[in-house]
Design a protein around this motif. Structure first.
Motif, short mmCIF file in Angstrom:
data_model
loop_
_atom_site.label_atom_id
_atom_site.label_comp_id
_atom_site.label_asym_id
_atom_site.label_seq_id
_atom_site.Cartn_x
_atom_site.Cartn_y
_atom_site.Cartn_z
N ASP A 244 139.01 -1.77 47.48
CA ASP A 244 139.08 -0.31 47.48
C ASP A 244 137.67 0.29 47.54
O ASP A 244 137.29 1.13 46.72
CB ASP A 244 139.82 0.21 46.24
CG ASP A 244 140.32 1.64 46.43
OD1 ASP A 244 140.22 2.16 47.57
OD2 ASP A 244 140.78 2.24 45.45
N ALA A 245 136.90 -0.18 48.52
CA ALA A 245 135.51 0.25 48.63
C ALA A 245 135.07 0.23 50.09
O ALA A 245 135.68 -0.44 50.93
CB ALA A 245 134.60 -0.65 47.80
N GLY A 246 134.00 0.97 50.37
CA GLY A 246 133.45 0.98 51.72
C GLY A 246 132.52 2.16 51.92
O GLY A 246 132.08 2.80 50.95
N TYR A 247 132.24 2.48 53.16
CA TYR A 247 131.44 3.65 53.49
C TYR A 247 131.59 3.97 54.97
O TYR A 247 132.08 3.15 55.76
CB TYR A 247 129.96 3.42 53.15
CG TYR A 247 129.28 2.29 53.90
CD1 TYR A 247 128.74 2.48 55.17
CD2 TYR A 247 129.16 1.03 53.31
CE1 TYR A 247 128.12 1.45 55.85
CE2 TYR A 247 128.53 0.00 53.99
CZ TYR A 247 128.01 0.21 55.25
OH TYR A 247 127.40 -0.82 55.92
N TYR A 248 131.18 5.16 55.33
CA TYR A 248 131.11 5.54 56.74
C TYR A 248 130.03 6.58 56.91
O TYR A 248 129.61 7.24 55.94
CB TYR A 248 132.46 6.05 57.26
CG TYR A 248 133.00 7.28 56.56
CD1 TYR A 248 132.64 8.57 56.99
CD2 TYR A 248 133.87 7.16 55.49
CE1 TYR A 248 133.15 9.70 56.35
CE2 TYR A 248 134.37 8.29 54.84
CZ TYR A 248 134.01 9.55 55.29
OH TYR A 248 134.51 10.66 54.65
N GLY A 249 129.55 6.72 58.13
CA GLY A 249 128.49 7.70 58.36
C GLY A 249 127.97 7.63 59.78
O GLY A 249 128.40 6.80 60.59
N ALA A 250 127.03 8.51 60.07
CA ALA A 250 126.42 8.56 61.40
C ALA A 250 125.01 9.12 61.29
O ALA A 250 124.72 9.96 60.42
CB ALA A 250 127.26 9.41 62.35
N ALA A 251 124.15 8.66 62.18
CA ALA A 251 122.77 9.16 62.24
C ALA A 251 122.39 9.35 63.70
O ALA A 251 122.70 8.51 64.56
CB ALA A 251 121.80 8.19 61.57
N SER A 275 135.55 4.92 47.52
CA SER A 275 136.08 4.05 46.47
C SER A 275 137.34 4.69 45.91
O SER A 275 137.66 5.86 46.22
CB SER A 275 135.06 3.86 45.34
OG SER A 275 134.91 5.06 44.60
N GLY A 276 138.06 3.94 45.06
CA GLY A 276 139.26 4.47 44.45
C GLY A 276 139.00 5.65 43.54
O GLY A 276 139.87 6.50 43.33
N ALA A 277 137.77 5.75 43.02
CA ALA A 277 137.41 6.86 42.14
C ALA A 277 137.11 8.14 42.91
O ALA A 277 136.96 9.20 42.30
CB ALA A 277 136.21 6.47 41.29
N GLY A 278 137.00 8.04 44.23
CA GLY A 278 136.70 9.22 45.04
C GLY A 278 135.49 8.99 45.93
O GLY A 278 134.69 8.08 45.70
N ASP A 279 135.37 9.83 46.95
CA ASP A 279 134.27 9.70 47.90
C ASP A 279 133.04 10.46 47.42
O ASP A 279 133.16 11.48 46.74
CB ASP A 279 134.69 10.22 49.27
CG ASP A 279 135.82 9.41 49.87
OD1 ASP A 279 136.16 8.36 49.30
OD2 ASP A 279 136.36 9.84 50.91
N SER A 280 131.85 9.95 47.80
CA SER A 280 130.59 10.60 47.47
C SER A 280 129.74 10.66 48.73
O SER A 280 129.58 9.65 49.42
CB SER A 280 129.83 9.83 46.38
OG SER A 280 130.61 9.73 45.21
N SER A 281 129.18 11.84 49.02
CA SER A 281 128.46 12.04 50.27
C SER A 281 127.03 12.48 50.05
O SER A 281 126.69 13.08 49.02
CB SER A 281 129.19 13.08 51.14
OG SER A 281 130.48 12.64 51.50
#
Length: 333
Positions: A244-251, A275-281
């Motif tokens: 239940d983890a990961g990330y995404y993004g662009a540059a 994550s399961g606890a919520g996304d952080s940006s």
């Protein structure tokens, strides 16, 4: 590990090979490398610089050492070897095996097929560990999320001048030479390249304790919009359902060459950790100038603005916004 003995042995070997090359056709030996140092500051009440790529970026302040590496390469016939030894805080944060940044042997099966075995830098992402090959000095959140290198085997197939394919089987990328691999933590990787555009894929575990269902999807490419203006792009998506983890993004990498000695660029980026606890940006905007003093020495200046309402700015877990200025001298030979 006795690094001094390793370096001395390689230097003696390089001297022997260079002498032998003058007397008979023993192959081709090359020696290259880079050295960089920097000065950095920010406009908060504490030290630190996001993206400085050292083990403790929260301690970066005033002057610091980056990366010193020497690359020994030898090729004879269809086979060759590369030993890339790197030292310094930037190397310590990225190397998997002591002073080794890369160490691999390769065999050219044909003009189109090459087999490689050992430790090699990652095929994911737009940026690399070596600062001499990057336009910006500080690195993006996408690059900082890894992987930096892989240990295993890969096969490259050049179908044509424009089209290429790659397949890889490696350890989980967070495993170092000091780690065990009792859980058989491995990764399968693949790449399709077409006219400078690359679609990358990895599936497997990221370390010995992680789930084995991680998926990495990564696009890296760029275009010359004119003789002087270039646009690069890196976009990535990573996820594990079991962890239940990961990330995404662009540059984006917007760069304009005003002369042979001066270039100016802008790197806007958005990055989200899931994550399961919520996304952080977090968002980051880096204005960069490159000044080539000589063919070997360049100065890179980064003025960087990081902002996160979720408090995930690297090195500043209690700040919503940080502005940092970094000036680096990078010498290549």
């Amino acid at each position: 590990m006795n690094y001094e003995k390793i370096i001395l042995t390689l230097l003696v070997a390089s001297s022997f090979l260079a002498t032998a090359q003058e007397t008979e056709d023993t192959g081709t030996f090359t020696l290259s490398g880079t050295v960089d140092v920097y000065g950095t500051t920010n406009f908060t009440n504490a030290p630190g610089t996001p993206g400085i790529l050292i083990a403790n970026p929260e301690n970066a302040n005033a002057f610091g050492l980056g990366f010193a590496n020497t690359v020994f390469a030898y090729e004879k016939g269809k086979a060759g070897v590369v030993a890339d030894l790197a030292f310094g805080p930037r190397a310590d944060d990225a190397n998997l095996a002591g002073a080794i940044n890369q160490l691999y042997a390769y065999y050219n099966v044909s003009d189109k097929v090459t087999l490689t075995a050992g430790q090699f830098n990652t095929f994911l992402g737009y940026e690399v560990i070596n600062p001499s090959a990057n336009f910006n000095y500080t690195v993006s959140y996408l690059f900082n999320a890894g992987p930096f290198s892989h240990t295993g085997i890969k096969m490259n197939y050049a179908a044509s001048e424009d089209l290429s394919f790659m397949l890889a089987l490696t350890n989980a990328h967070a495993l170092s030479s000091a780690d065990g691999n009792a859980a058989d933590a491995t990764q399968f990787g693949a790449q399709i390249g077409y006219k400078g555009q690359y679609l990358n894929f990895i599936s497997g575990a990221i370390d010995d304790a992680s789930a084995k269902d991680y998926i990495f999807l990564d696009y890296t490419g760029g275009f010359d919009l004119s003789d002087s203006f270039y646009v690069g792009l890196n976009a990535a998506y990573v996820n594990s359902n079991n962890d239940d983890a990961g990330y995404y993004g662009a540059a984006l990498y917007l760069q304009n060459k005003f002369s042979d000695k001066f270039s100016l660029g802008l790197r806007p980026e958005i990055f989200t950790a899931t994550s399961g606890a919520g996304d952080s940006s977090v968002t980051a905007f880096t204005v960069t100038s490159n000044v080539n003093l000589t063919s070997n020495l360049k100065f890179i200046t980064d003025l960087r603005f990081d902002n996160s309402d979720d408090y995930i700015i690297e090195a500043f877990p209690t700040e919503k916004s940080v502005t940092a200025l970094t000036i680096a001298a990078v010498y290549s030979f």
